[in-house]
Design an enzyme around this catalytic site. Structure first.
Site, short mmCIF file in Angstrom:
data_model
loop_
_atom_site.label_atom_id
_atom_site.label_comp_id
_atom_site.label_asym_id
_atom_site.label_seq_id
_atom_site.Cartn_x
_atom_site.Cartn_y
_atom_site.Cartn_z
N LYS A 124 -11.33 18.36 -4.31
CA LYS A 124 -10.46 19.04 -3.36
C LYS A 124 -9.71 20.15 -4.08
O LYS A 124 -9.38 20.03 -5.26
CB LYS A 124 -9.47 18.07 -2.72
CG LYS A 124 -8.44 17.51 -3.67
CD LYS A 124 -7.44 16.66 -2.94
CE LYS A 124 -6.33 16.20 -3.89
NZ LYS A 124 -5.23 15.60 -3.18
N THR A 130 -2.56 10.44 -5.05
CA THR A 130 -1.57 10.82 -6.05
C THR A 130 -1.68 9.90 -7.27
O THR A 130 -0.71 9.59 -7.94
CB THR A 130 -0.12 10.81 -5.50
OG1 THR A 130 -0.11 11.33 -4.17
CG2 THR A 130 0.79 11.69 -6.34
N GLU A 180 -5.34 8.64 3.44
CA GLU A 180 -4.92 8.54 2.05
C GLU A 180 -3.44 8.21 2.05
O GLU A 180 -2.63 8.96 2.58
CB GLU A 180 -5.16 9.87 1.33
CG GLU A 180 -4.55 9.95 -0.05
CD GLU A 180 -4.56 11.36 -0.61
OE1 GLU A 180 -3.72 11.64 -1.49
OE2 GLU A 180 -5.39 12.20 -0.18
#
Length: 145
Positions: A135, A75, A46
């Site tokens: 998550k 993000t 990521e």
């Protein structure tokens, strides 16, 4: 959204069950780190929007490493960033929040999304809205136990 419409995580990411998160001062720092990770057998990373230039660097990084690893963009907190990541070829999207419009945009684009949440309600809301996975974020608040 039903489970059958849920865009799944890319196959390599799902099989690896591990996403390595990379942040840096600038996106030009990504390539040597990705080379090392790919050589070590990491199959999913990521790249975060908190690193300047991430979206601009994505096409070149996908060309260089996309055959060896899945590259997601993280993000993501804005639908326009999600749309840009999709256009640039991201394999999946990660967001630190559970926001309905991001989940809807990902579903419309046919890309897997992993929203973050801290409470059981936030995590369930993300899953119920069609997330490929959820998550705990920030995990440091609850610890590894």
């Amino acid at each position: 959204m039903t489970d059958t419409a849920r865009p799944p995580l890319p196959e390599r990411t799902a099989a690896a069950r591990l996403i390595v998160v990379i942040r840096g001062r600038a996106a030009d720092q990504y390539a040597p780190v990705l080379e090392t990770l790919a050589g070590a057998g990491i199959r999913s990373v990521e790249l975060t929007l908190s690193t300047p230039g991430t979206l601009e660097a994505l096409p070149e990084l996908l060309e260089r490493f996309g055959d060896r690893m899945d590259i997601g963009i993280g993000t993501v907190t804005d639908p326009s960033d999600l749309a840009t990541a999709v256009r640039q070829g991201a394999h999946y999207i990660v967001t630190p929040i559970t926001r309905a419009d991001l989940l809807e945009a990902a579903a419309e684009a046919g890309i897997a999304i992993v929203p973050g949440g801290l409470t059981p309600s936030e995590l369930h809301a993300g899953w119920a809205a069609g997330a490929a996975a959820v998550k705990v974020f920030p995990a440091s608040v609850v610890g590894p136990g």
